[in-house]
Write a protein that holds these residues in place. Structure first.
Motif, short mmCIF file in Angstrom:
data_model
loop_
_atom_site.label_atom_id
_atom_site.label_comp_id
_atom_site.label_asym_id
_atom_site.label_seq_id
_atom_site.Cartn_x
_atom_site.Cartn_y
_atom_site.Cartn_z
N SER A 181 0.69 -1.21 0.01
CA SER A 181 -0.02 -0.08 0.21
C SER A 181 1.00 1.31 -0.06
O SER A 181 0.51 2.32 -0.58
N ILE A 182 1.89 1.08 0.81
CA ILE A 182 2.84 2.46 0.89
C ILE A 182 3.43 2.60 -0.65
O ILE A 182 3.37 3.61 -0.99
N ILE A 183 3.79 1.47 -1.03
CA ILE A 183 4.44 1.84 -2.71
C ILE A 183 3.46 2.17 -3.48
O ILE A 183 3.63 3.22 -4.18
N GLN A 184 2.28 1.59 -3.44
CA GLN A 184 1.26 2.30 -4.37
C GLN A 184 0.63 3.60 -4.06
O GLN A 184 0.63 4.66 -5.09
N SER A 185 0.59 4.18 -2.67
CA SER A 185 0.18 5.25 -2.42
C SER A 185 0.88 6.53 -2.92
O SER A 185 1.15 7.63 -3.05
N GLU A 186 2.82 6.16 -2.52
CA GLU A 186 3.61 6.91 -2.97
C GLU A 186 3.59 7.47 -4.13
O GLU A 186 4.00 8.63 -4.48
N HIS A 187 3.11 6.53 -5.16
CA HIS A 187 3.06 6.88 -6.43
C HIS A 187 1.73 7.67 -6.76
O HIS A 187 1.87 8.20 -7.86
N CYS A 188 1.02 7.94 -5.81
CA CYS A 188 -0.10 8.92 -5.96
C CYS A 188 0.23 10.26 -5.53
O CYS A 188 -0.85 11.35 -5.39
N LYS A 189 1.50 10.47 -4.66
CA LYS A 189 1.64 11.66 -3.95
C LYS A 189 1.52 12.94 -5.09
O LYS A 189 2.14 12.85 -5.79
N ARG A 190 0.68 13.75 -4.65
CA ARG A 190 0.62 15.02 -5.55
C ARG A 190 2.02 15.44 -5.73
O ARG A 190 2.24 16.13 -7.08
N GLU A 191 3.15 16.05 -4.85
CA GLU A 191 4.21 16.62 -5.36
C GLU A 191 4.98 15.68 -6.39
O GLU A 191 5.93 16.33 -6.98
N ARG A 192 4.90 14.34 -6.27
CA ARG A 192 5.57 13.63 -7.28
C ARG A 192 4.92 13.87 -8.65
O ARG A 192 5.54 13.63 -9.77
#
Lengths: 206, 206
Positions: A181-192
């Motif tokens: 979940s952490i891996i997937q949600s980090e790819h959804c981070k707005r600043e990225r």
């Protein structure tokens, strides 16, 4: 449409917490993740391949890389160096793959200094009692060594504040699902991703 | 062992992007999530229940709550107020439940101001072309209205920087899975939980 760079994930935590088991289960589930290949000065063993098991270097080459700050972290064990080469990590991220590094707490803190844009996950024991049981059950260590490792673990837990996430390893399946979940949600981070996403505003349909 | 407060998640995005459909699918999958109940001054309708469908208030009561800053956001439509009462959200979070709010972009920005510790998720259209198709396919709006809504959507996308996460709604299942990952990973954020986790260091086993 959306081009994305990979993310470096660092899994760490006190010894005995189960980092290796969690990493193995994660890689069994998630095959698009790349494992960070370490560099070493120890001799290549039969069956090993350069660039697969390790990158094999001479002591001189390794020390030159240290001086050039080309290692995200390194340590010396039994007269040999072991480390994480920055170049392999950056090349793999640029190709769009996530890179995963499982490492001791001291090494993780070095990576944090050299690659602060990584995502740092601290694997946490369900309790100190349980951590003690796990170390004891390995059955290879004296009472004194066990006590030392537990004291070390306490100190390492206090270093948790350098991390982005904390995952309790009360159950391998739960812990691995949380890391996914952490891996997937980090790819959804707005600043990225906001910059790339805003490109759709250039669509000429209005 | 570990006591955790709930987290307020806010799903927003331009009109036509599919917020309602995504929210519905998420609640079908995740039943421990609490939907934020709105407050309104409109009359209660047959079959509705106070505290279930809405909290029903008089205009005077509602305006008094506005003055006391007891609404996370509010708006007026057709002579009636609609808003999100802070008290219900905070009570539900304190009970350990996550609260989910699906709302227009302007409302989300008000919530951001009044409750910055919320987690803000922007639902993003796969393309402006696709957003246009979705609005057109509702079949209820004139060409001019559609153009206005698209212009509005562009402006709303530019407000994305206030959000923590961006999820593309290219596929309902993917989008909902990503939101579930965000919910799970937010519960692993070190700054939320480190304090409680460090309590295990007080275990008296050393």
């Amino acid at each position: 449409m959306i081009e994305e760079k990979g993310i470096l994930f660092i899994l760490s935590g006190p010894s005995g917490v189960g980092k290796g088991t969690v990493r193995k289960e994660l890689f069994d589930r998630k095959t698009d993740l790349k494992y960070s290949i370490s560099m070493t000065t120890r001799d290549i063993r039969p069956g090993e391949k350069d660039g697969v098991d390790y990158f094999y270097k001479s002591k001189e080459e390794f020390e030159s890389l240290i001086k050039q700050n080309k290692l995200l972290e390194y340590a010396q064990f039994v007269n040999n160096y072991y480390g994480t080469p920055r170049e392999y990590v950056e090349k793999t991220l640029a190709e769009g793959y996530d890179v995963f590094l499982e490492i001791e707490v001291q090494g993780a803190l070095q990576v944090k200094k050299n690659f602060p844009e990584g995502v740092f996950i601290f694997l946490f024991p369900p309790s100190l009692e349980e951590l003690k049981n796990r170390i004891v059950n390995r059955g290879t260590e004296s009472e004194e060594l066990i006590l030392n490792r537990l004291k070390e673990a306490r100190k390492e837990i206090e270093l948790m504040d350098a991390y982005d996430y904390v995952v309790v390893n009360d159950d391998i399946d739960h812990a691995v699902t949380k890391i996914q979940s952490i891996i997937q949600s980090e790819h959804c981070k707005r600043e990225r991703i906001a910059k790339q996403y805003k490109k759709i505003l250039e669509d000429d349909i209005l």
